[in-house]
Write a protein that holds these residues in place. Structure first.
Motif, PDB file in Angstrom:
ATOM      1  N   GLU A  21     -32.855 140.122  79.316  1.00 28.92           N
ATOM      2  CA  GLU A  21     -33.411 138.790  79.529  1.00 28.92           C
ATOM      3  C   GLU A  21     -32.418 137.677  79.867  1.00 28.92           C
ATOM      4  O   GLU A  21     -32.821 136.627  80.330  1.00 28.92           O
ATOM      5  CB  GLU A  21     -34.209 138.354  78.289  1.00 28.92           C
ATOM      6  CG  GLU A  21     -35.324 139.299  77.889  1.00 28.92           C
ATOM      7  CD  GLU A  21     -36.423 139.396  78.947  1.00 28.92           C
ATOM      8  OE1 GLU A  21     -36.430 138.576  79.890  1.00 28.92           O
ATOM      9  OE2 GLU A  21     -37.254 140.312  78.840  1.00 28.92           O
ATOM     10  N   ALA A  22     -31.126 137.898  79.593  1.00 29.98           N
ATOM     11  CA  ALA A  22     -30.179 136.782  79.724  1.00 29.98           C
ATOM     12  C   ALA A  22     -30.161 136.207  81.141  1.00 29.98           C
ATOM     13  O   ALA A  22     -30.210 135.000  81.331  1.00 29.98           O
ATOM     14  CB  ALA A  22     -28.779 137.218  79.312  1.00 29.98           C
ATOM     15  N   ASN A  41     -31.950 136.832  67.297  1.00 40.85           N
ATOM     16  CA  ASN A  41     -32.396 136.355  68.603  1.00 40.85           C
ATOM     17  C   ASN A  41     -31.951 134.923  68.852  1.00 40.85           C
ATOM     18  O   ASN A  41     -31.443 134.597  69.922  1.00 40.85           O
ATOM     19  CB  ASN A  41     -33.928 136.414  68.680  1.00 40.85           C
ATOM     20  CG  ASN A  41     -34.406 137.543  69.552  1.00 40.85           C
ATOM     21  OD1 ASN A  41     -34.082 137.570  70.733  1.00 40.85           O
ATOM     22  ND2 ASN A  41     -35.133 138.466  68.992  1.00 40.85           N
ATOM     23  N   LEU A  42     -32.157 134.067  67.859  1.00 38.89           N
ATOM     24  CA  LEU A  42     -31.778 132.659  68.008  1.00 38.89           C
ATOM     25  C   LEU A  42     -30.270 132.515  68.111  1.00 38.89           C
ATOM     26  O   LEU A  42     -29.748 131.772  68.932  1.00 38.89           O
ATOM     27  CB  LEU A  42     -32.267 131.855  66.807  1.00 38.89           C
ATOM     28  CG  LEU A  42     -33.701 131.363  66.824  1.00 38.89           C
ATOM     29  CD1 LEU A  42     -33.906 130.360  65.698  1.00 38.89           C
ATOM     30  CD2 LEU A  42     -34.044 130.722  68.151  1.00 38.89           C
ATOM     31  N   LEU A  43     -29.569 133.240  67.285  1.00 45.45           N
ATOM     32  CA  LEU A  43     -28.125 133.059  67.172  1.00 45.45           C
ATOM     33  C   LEU A  43     -27.368 133.690  68.346  1.00 45.45           C
ATOM     34  O   LEU A  43     -26.486 133.076  68.945  1.00 45.45           O
ATOM     35  CB  LEU A  43     -27.666 133.693  65.854  1.00 45.45           C
ATOM     36  CG  LEU A  43     -26.364 133.188  65.286  1.00 45.45           C
ATOM     37  CD1 LEU A  43     -26.497 131.719  64.919  1.00 45.45           C
ATOM     38  CD2 LEU A  43     -25.982 133.999  64.046  1.00 45.45           C
ATOM     39  N   PHE A  44     -27.740 134.923  68.697  1.00 42.91           N
ATOM     40  CA  PHE A  44     -26.950 135.648  69.696  1.00 42.91           C
ATOM     41  C   PHE A  44     -27.556 135.625  71.088  1.00 42.91           C
ATOM     42  O   PHE A  44     -26.847 135.627  72.069  1.00 42.91           O
ATOM     43  CB  PHE A  44     -26.747 137.100  69.261  1.00 42.91           C
ATOM     44  CG  PHE A  44     -25.996 137.243  67.991  1.00 42.91           C
ATOM     45  CD1 PHE A  44     -24.679 136.773  67.906  1.00 42.91           C
ATOM     46  CD2 PHE A  44     -26.581 137.792  66.867  1.00 42.91           C
ATOM     47  CE1 PHE A  44     -23.977 136.877  66.716  1.00 42.91           C
ATOM     48  CE2 PHE A  44     -25.884 137.905  65.678  1.00 42.91           C
ATOM     49  CZ  PHE A  44     -24.580 137.444  65.606  1.00 42.91           C
ATOM     50  N   TYR A  45     -28.892 135.624  71.172  1.00 43.02           N
ATOM     51  CA  TYR A  45     -29.467 135.639  72.514  1.00 43.02           C
ATOM     52  C   TYR A  45     -29.627 134.239  73.084  1.00 43.02           C
ATOM     53  O   TYR A  45     -29.248 133.984  74.218  1.00 43.02           O
ATOM     54  CB  TYR A  45     -30.821 136.368  72.542  1.00 43.02           C
ATOM     55  CG  TYR A  45     -31.563 136.065  73.818  1.00 43.02           C
ATOM     56  CD1 TYR A  45     -31.129 136.609  75.032  1.00 43.02           C
ATOM     57  CD2 TYR A  45     -32.638 135.181  73.847  1.00 43.02           C
ATOM     58  CE1 TYR A  45     -31.758 136.291  76.225  1.00 43.02           C
ATOM     59  CE2 TYR A  45     -33.271 134.858  75.039  1.00 43.02           C
ATOM     60  CZ  TYR A  45     -32.824 135.412  76.220  1.00 43.02           C
ATOM     61  OH  TYR A  45     -33.420 135.081  77.395  1.00 43.02           O
ATOM     62  N   PHE A  46     -30.192 133.320  72.285  1.00 46.31           N
ATOM     63  CA  PHE A  46     -30.592 132.029  72.836  1.00 46.31           C
ATOM     64  C   PHE A  46     -29.490 131.285  73.608  1.00 46.31           C
ATOM     65  O   PHE A  46     -29.752 130.744  74.681  1.00 46.31           O
ATOM     66  CB  PHE A  46     -31.175 131.136  71.734  1.00 46.31           C
ATOM     67  CG  PHE A  46     -31.791 129.879  72.258  1.00 46.31           C
ATOM     68  CD1 PHE A  46     -33.032 129.907  72.868  1.00 46.31           C
ATOM     69  CD2 PHE A  46     -31.110 128.673  72.196  1.00 46.31           C
ATOM     70  CE1 PHE A  46     -33.588 128.756  73.399  1.00 46.31           C
ATOM     71  CE2 PHE A  46     -31.665 127.521  72.714  1.00 46.31           C
ATOM     72  CZ  PHE A  46     -32.915 127.564  73.319  1.00 46.31           C
ATOM     73  N   PRO A  47     -28.253 131.224  73.101  1.00 48.38           N
ATOM     74  CA  PRO A  47     -27.228 130.472  73.835  1.00 48.38           C
ATOM     75  C   PRO A  47     -26.769 131.145  75.124  1.00 48.38           C
ATOM     76  O   PRO A  47     -26.222 130.469  76.000  1.00 48.38           O
ATOM     77  CB  PRO A  47     -26.048 130.396  72.857  1.00 48.38           C
ATOM     78  CG  PRO A  47     -26.535 130.913  71.563  1.00 48.38           C
ATOM     79  CD  PRO A  47     -27.723 131.764  71.837  1.00 48.38           C
ATOM     80  N   VAL A  48     -26.981 132.457  75.254  1.00 47.42           N
ATOM     81  CA  VAL A  48     -26.396 133.175  76.397  1.00 47.42           C
ATOM     82  C   VAL A  48     -26.865 132.637  77.757  1.00 47.42           C
ATOM     83  O   VAL A  48     -26.034 132.357  78.623  1.00 47.42           O
ATOM     84  CB  VAL A  48     -26.640 134.702  76.284  1.00 47.42           C
ATOM     85  CG1 VAL A  48     -26.078 135.431  77.479  1.00 47.42           C
ATOM     86  CG2 VAL A  48     -26.026 135.233  75.009  1.00 47.42           C
ATOM     87  N   PRO A  49     -28.172 132.473  77.987  1.00 48.85           N
ATOM     88  CA  PRO A  49     -28.591 131.939  79.289  1.00 48.85           C
ATOM     89  C   PRO A  49     -28.008 130.555  79.572  1.00 48.85           C
ATOM     90  O   PRO A  49     -27.693 130.235  80.725  1.00 48.85           O
ATOM     91  CB  PRO A  49     -30.113 131.858  79.168  1.00 48.85           C
ATOM     92  CG  PRO A  49     -30.473 132.806  78.106  1.00 48.85           C
ATOM     93  CD  PRO A  49     -29.333 132.810  77.147  1.00 48.85           C
ATOM     94  N   ILE A  50     -27.856 129.735  78.532  1.00 52.29           N
ATOM     95  CA  ILE A  50     -27.300 128.398  78.740  1.00 52.29           C
ATOM     96  C   ILE A  50     -25.862 128.513  79.227  1.00 52.29           C
ATOM     97  O   ILE A  50     -25.460 127.902  80.225  1.00 52.29           O
ATOM     98  CB  ILE A  50     -27.343 127.570  77.434  1.00 52.29           C
ATOM     99  CG1 ILE A  50     -28.789 127.476  76.922  1.00 52.29           C
ATOM    100  CG2 ILE A  50     -26.752 126.188  77.647  1.00 52.29           C
ATOM    101  CD1 ILE A  50     -28.929 126.838  75.553  1.00 52.29           C
TER     102      ILE A  50
END
Lengths: 316, 291
Positions: free
Chosen positions: A188-189, A98-107
């Protein structure tokens, strides 16, 4: 001498009566707060108090008062049971993904969207990518099942068309994690961009002007102006995300789990449900839930303190 | 910003634009595929595999799923829970948010702390289940509403919104003889329509999507809301694992039927979404940045 004592005793007197007056003046406001306060006490704080059954051998018919106290027995079992090590590993792996692949996507999406000049396209894009956030996990998982099934699903048909083997996405353990994280991103992105876009919108346009004068291209402007400007928002969201460390979504995982992928898919939440409600091990599964909530609290406080040390505001 | 007219600037724009368009398509195409698939025959679906506009239109799938009253009943349960739940949640949330928005209220900070703390730490599944059970809510629709009546997050958004309403308005209403209830319902709420629209949407979507509380608290399958039924039809039929739950004599539902159930379960959200969409980005920002 006596006078002064009396005077001293009298000094707080007007204050308390003032407080009483204020309380009385606001009595309707307190009446308004009551339903909410009752709600939080009954459904949030009594369950916290109920965590004490983790230290008992809770028997439903004996109830909370009648059950035997057993100290840390259930916690000891937790750390010796190989099952627990497995679900902890699964939980942490999904969290890491989640941290590695999801978190940066919205940014990244927000930064890309900010470069779009046509407001019509921007609005349409936002309308479309926000939508999945409002669908339940059941709907999201159902749609992916319809598409991923090896029995006529479009993804497998495409694989066959391009000369690959069919993949049994839903039943093979090695595809569980990729499926999980792609569904998280899909749902969620888009929604995640809202806050970043708001933060970007408040950046002073003069800064970009100045950077362009100095010969900075688009990417340099993003790197030197936009990103530093939204740094604090990124850190706040990261803290919140870390606080959710073990909150990976019971529903989502529960819907994806089956006998083929259970070894990699079982996480703390689904285990608490199965062991607690299905098998009636109330105290043991409460102990696991307690462990989870406690780790979550420690992590969010730790992350917050770290953020403050780095000179950021933090969440609280 | 001024339009970048250089070659590299234009190239950047084109690449960026194309990537975003692809992302938007990837997000939406699955939904369109499912909607189109639900309106065609299973024969057409078996041949074409991927459909965006059906060449053969058919309502067979819908006729099939509405041939018994199972789906109707689940829709009625979900609609009822959504309607009553949203009204109840809005009422209790607005009352509490208004009280907490008043700066002159003693104890406001302590109560806020208690609310925020529930976002950081919780008793978890089993103790909450036991409380709900002790209250005699098992197998009642109230179990889908009351235990999740107030969301701390929504409460904070609403409180912040109320706080931004000029205090002078409230004071002048008070001079005119309005009490706190009057101020809330006649002045504060009418001025908070964007927040109310946003939070009603959040609550309504949550209630429509209710799944976890239904499987926790409802044993009786006649009371299932649409989301639980959807899982039964789509996930379990293809997940194999629990298929023993289903009647062995009934063949697994085919693709078009599954798609039709998905569409039915999604429809209410698709209907309200465009109307409330303009409000929520504003409302969500309000809560997330200041909260």
């Amino acid at each position: 001498m006596q006078e002064t004592v009396i005077q001293q005793a009298r000094v707080p007197q007007p204050r308390t009566s003032e407080l009483k007056k204020r309380l009385w003046k606001n009595k309707l406001l307190y009446v308004m707060l009551l339903p909410g306060i009752f709600y939080f006490i009954i459904f949030k704080y009594i369950p916290m108090f109920g965590l004490t059954i983790a230290f008992q051998d809770y028997k439903p018919f004996k109830g909370f008062g009648g059950s035997e106290w057993v100290g840390f027995k259930h916690f000891e079992r937790l750390f010796t049971e190989p099952d627990f090590l497995n679900i902890l590993t699964n939980t942490l792996l999904l969290f890491g993904m989640n941290l590695l692949f999801y978190f940066p996507v919205p940014i990244i999406l927000a930064l890309m969207l900010n470069e779009v000049r046509t407001s019509f396209f921007k609005r349409t894009f936002q309308t479309l990518v926000y939508l999945p956030h409002f669908m339940s996990w059941v709907i999201i998982v159902s749609i992916s099942f319809v598409m991923l099934t090896s029995d006529g699903g479009i993804v497998n048909e495409l694989l066959v068309y391009f000369g690959f083997e069919k993949i049994n996405f839903l039943l093979s353990p090695e595809w569980f994690r990729p499926t999980y994280i792609l569904q998280v991103i899909w749902r969620e992105a888009g929604w995640g961009t809202i806050i970043y876009l708001a933060a970007i919108a408040s950046v002073d346009p003069g800064l970009y002007e100045a950077a362009r004068m100095d010969g900075a291209g688009r990417l340099r402007q993003v790197w030197h102006i936009t990103l530093p400007a939204i740094r604090s928002v990124i850190i706040i969201l990261l803290i919140l995300k870390i606080g959710d460390v073990l909150e990976l979504g019971f529903e989502h995982v529960y819907l994806l789990i089956n006998s083929m992928n259970r070894d990699v898919a079982e996480i703390i939440d689904t285990y608490v449900y199965t062991a607690g409600l299905r098998q009636g091990q109330f105290s043991y599964s409460t102990a696991i839930g307690f462990f989870k909530s406690f780790i979550g609290l420690v992590l969010v406080m730790g992350a917050n303190r770290l953020a403050k040390k780095m000179g950021e505001e933090g969440v609280y | 910003m001024v339009e970048d007219k250089t070659l590299s600037g234009r190239l950047f724009q084109i690449v960026n634009f194309t990537l975003l368009a692809i992302i938007a398509l990837v997000t939406v195409l699955p939904f369109l595929h499912v909607v189109a698939g639900s309106f065609t025959t299973s024969a057409e679906m078996a041949v074409k595999k991927f459909i965006l506009v059906p060449t053969i239109w058919s309502l067979d799938a819908y006729k099939f799923i509405f041939s018994t009253d199972t789906i109707f009943r689940a829709m009625a349960v979900s609609s009822g829970v959504t309607l009553f739940g949203t009204a109840f949640s809005m009422f209790t949330t607005a009352l509490m948010a208004y009280g907490l928005s008043r700066r002159d209220l003693d104890g406001r900070k302590a109560i806020m702390f208690l609310v925020v703390f529930t976002m950081l730490f919780s008793g978890g599944l089993i103790p909450t289940f036991l409380v709900v059970k002790e209250m005699g809510l098992i197998n009642s629709y109230a179990a889908l509403v009351i235990p999740s009546a107030i969301s701390a997050f929504n409460l904070i958004i609403m409180k912040n919104f109320f706080q931004n309403i000029p205090e002078g308005l409230e004071e002048s209403a008070k001079i005119d003889g309005c009490n706190d209830f009057g101020i809330l319902f006649r002045i504060v709420l009418p001025l908070s329509m964007p927040a109310i629209a946003t939070i009603s949407l959040f609550y309504a979507v949550t209630y429509w999507n209710t799944y976890l509380s239904a499987i926790l608290y409802l044993d009786d399958s006649a009371k299932w809301p649409i989301q639980v039924l959807l899982r039964q039809i789509v996930v379990l039929a293809s997940g194999m694992d629990y298929s023993s739950n289903l009647d062995a004599a009934v063949p697994p539902p085919d693709q078009t039927v599954k798609m039709a159930v998905i569409v039915v379960a999604t429809l209410p959200i698709l209907i309200v979404y465009p109307f409330l969409q303009k409000h929520f980005s504003k409302g969500a920002m309000l809560g997330s940045i200041k909260g």
